[in-house]
Scaffold this motif. Structure first.
Motif, PDB file in Angstrom:
ATOM      1  N   THR A 184      10.886  25.151  45.437  1.00  0.00           N
ATOM      2  CA  THR A 184      11.758  25.848  44.477  1.00  0.00           C
ATOM      3  C   THR A 184      12.890  24.937  44.006  1.00  0.00           C
ATOM      4  O   THR A 184      13.343  25.061  42.863  1.00  0.00           O
ATOM      5  CB  THR A 184      12.318  27.144  45.076  1.00  0.00           C
ATOM      6  OG1 THR A 184      12.799  26.895  46.409  1.00  0.00           O
ATOM      7  CG2 THR A 184      11.249  28.218  45.128  1.00  0.00           C
ATOM      8  N   LEU A 235      15.221  32.205  42.867  1.00  0.00           N
ATOM      9  CA  LEU A 235      13.829  31.932  43.221  1.00  0.00           C
ATOM     10  C   LEU A 235      13.684  31.980  44.738  1.00  0.00           C
ATOM     11  O   LEU A 235      14.348  31.239  45.453  1.00  0.00           O
ATOM     12  CB  LEU A 235      13.413  30.547  42.722  1.00  0.00           C
ATOM     13  CG  LEU A 235      13.814  30.148  41.299  1.00  0.00           C
ATOM     14  CD1 LEU A 235      13.325  28.733  40.998  1.00  0.00           C
ATOM     15  CD2 LEU A 235      13.270  31.129  40.285  1.00  0.00           C
ATOM     16  N   CYS A 261      18.039  29.160  44.790  1.00  0.00           N
ATOM     17  CA  CYS A 261      16.744  29.344  45.440  1.00  0.00           C
ATOM     18  C   CYS A 261      16.838  29.308  46.954  1.00  0.00           C
ATOM     19  O   CYS A 261      17.842  28.883  47.531  1.00  0.00           O
ATOM     20  CB  CYS A 261      15.763  28.267  44.966  1.00  0.00           C
ATOM     21  SG  CYS A 261      16.173  26.590  45.545  1.00  0.00           S
ATOM     22  N   PHE A 273       5.443  29.390  41.701  1.00  0.00           N
ATOM     23  CA  PHE A 273       6.367  28.280  41.952  1.00  0.00           C
ATOM     24  C   PHE A 273       5.609  26.971  42.124  1.00  0.00           C
ATOM     25  O   PHE A 273       6.064  25.921  41.684  1.00  0.00           O
ATOM     26  CB  PHE A 273       7.218  28.545  43.195  1.00  0.00           C
ATOM     27  CG  PHE A 273       8.197  29.671  43.043  1.00  0.00           C
ATOM     28  CD1 PHE A 273       8.874  29.879  41.852  1.00  0.00           C
ATOM     29  CD2 PHE A 273       8.455  30.535  44.097  1.00  0.00           C
ATOM     30  CE1 PHE A 273       9.784  30.915  41.707  1.00  0.00           C
ATOM     31  CE2 PHE A 273       9.359  31.571  43.973  1.00  0.00           C
ATOM     32  CZ  PHE A 273      10.024  31.770  42.775  1.00  0.00           C
TER      33      PHE A 273
END
Length: 243
Positions: free
Chosen positions: A114, A106, A132, A187
């Motif tokens: 995230t 992410l 992330c 997100f």
């Protein structure tokens, strides 16, 4: 799959399930796929930006993100199966990643967002390997971000840098994952920082209205919607005038 063109932007009339099947096959075959979720704002912007248009149209899959895209497709004579929003496709990807054990990176949003998504989704989908990095990195920091992504070796890279920055970023950094997709503000929704529209708004195609009411600042972005509508009608009824 037959393709549709809206104001120059290619649209693949794929359903959500079609998209998930394409993603699964891409990963199983070890191939690469770049996905663009095209909403009316992005399509209208691309009509006036040749570089952006080329980036979008060179993607492996361009999905109809929003009721405005579905309306335009049907108005222009090619009904699409359904709208495929970035948040719905992201949710589907997470479900499939849990089932198949895919690795998902992410990238995007403010610091901490995230990480919150990972904590929540790891509880829900323990079969996913997740990593992330936030989206507020400088150009000087970008090589380290890319190094982290390569080291993690994701099957799927979800990029939430906002459109069209995320589209350019995925295009310029091809090969970081088998599947890469720009997902806008998904997100923030997945982390709970932003509440998604209730079902009644989504089912009636008025999710954009709910977001405008809850985030009045979006009005600056949504002023292009009536212009988009007029351009689509012009494409339908006066196609020769654009040539």
């Amino acid at each position: 799959m037959k393709q549709l063109e809206i104001l120059g932007t290619r649209i693949d009339p794929a359903s959500l399930q079609d998209c998930l099947e394409t993603i699964k096959n891409t990963i199983l075959l070890g191939q690469q796929l770049r996905i663009v979720t095209a909403n009316p704002e992005l399509i209208y912007k691309a009509e006036h930006d040749a570089n952006l248009l080329a980036v979008i149209n060179s993607a492996g899959l361009v999905v109809p993100d929003g009721v405005g895209v579905v309306w335009a497709a049907r108005k222009l004579g090619l009904p699409v199966k359904e709208r495929v929003t970035g948040i719905d496709l992201t949710a589907g990807i997470l479900r499939e990643s849990n089932r198949h054990g895919w690795r998902v990176f992410l990238l995007g949003a403010k610091p901490g967002i995230t990480e919150k998504v990972i904590r929540q989704q790891s509880l829900r989908y323990p079969g996913i390997a997740l990593a992330c990095h936030h989206g507020f990195f400088t150009q000087a920091e970008e090589p380290e971000v890319i190094r982290q992504i390569r080291h993690f070796a994701p099957d799927i890279l979800l990029v939430g840098l906002g459109a069209p920055k995320q589209e350019y970023w995925n295009h310029e950094h091809a090969g970081l994952a088998k599947v890469s997709m720009g997902i806008g503000g998904s997100f923030d929704v997945l982390s709970g920082e932003v509440k998604r529209a209730p079902g009644v708004f989504r089912e009636s195609g008025l999710e954009w209205l709910y977001r405008l009411i809850s985030e009045p600042g979006r009005i600056k972005r949504q002023v292009v919607l009536p212009l988009y509508l007029l351009r689509v009608l012009k494409q339908k009824y006066f196609p020769e005038s654009d040539k």
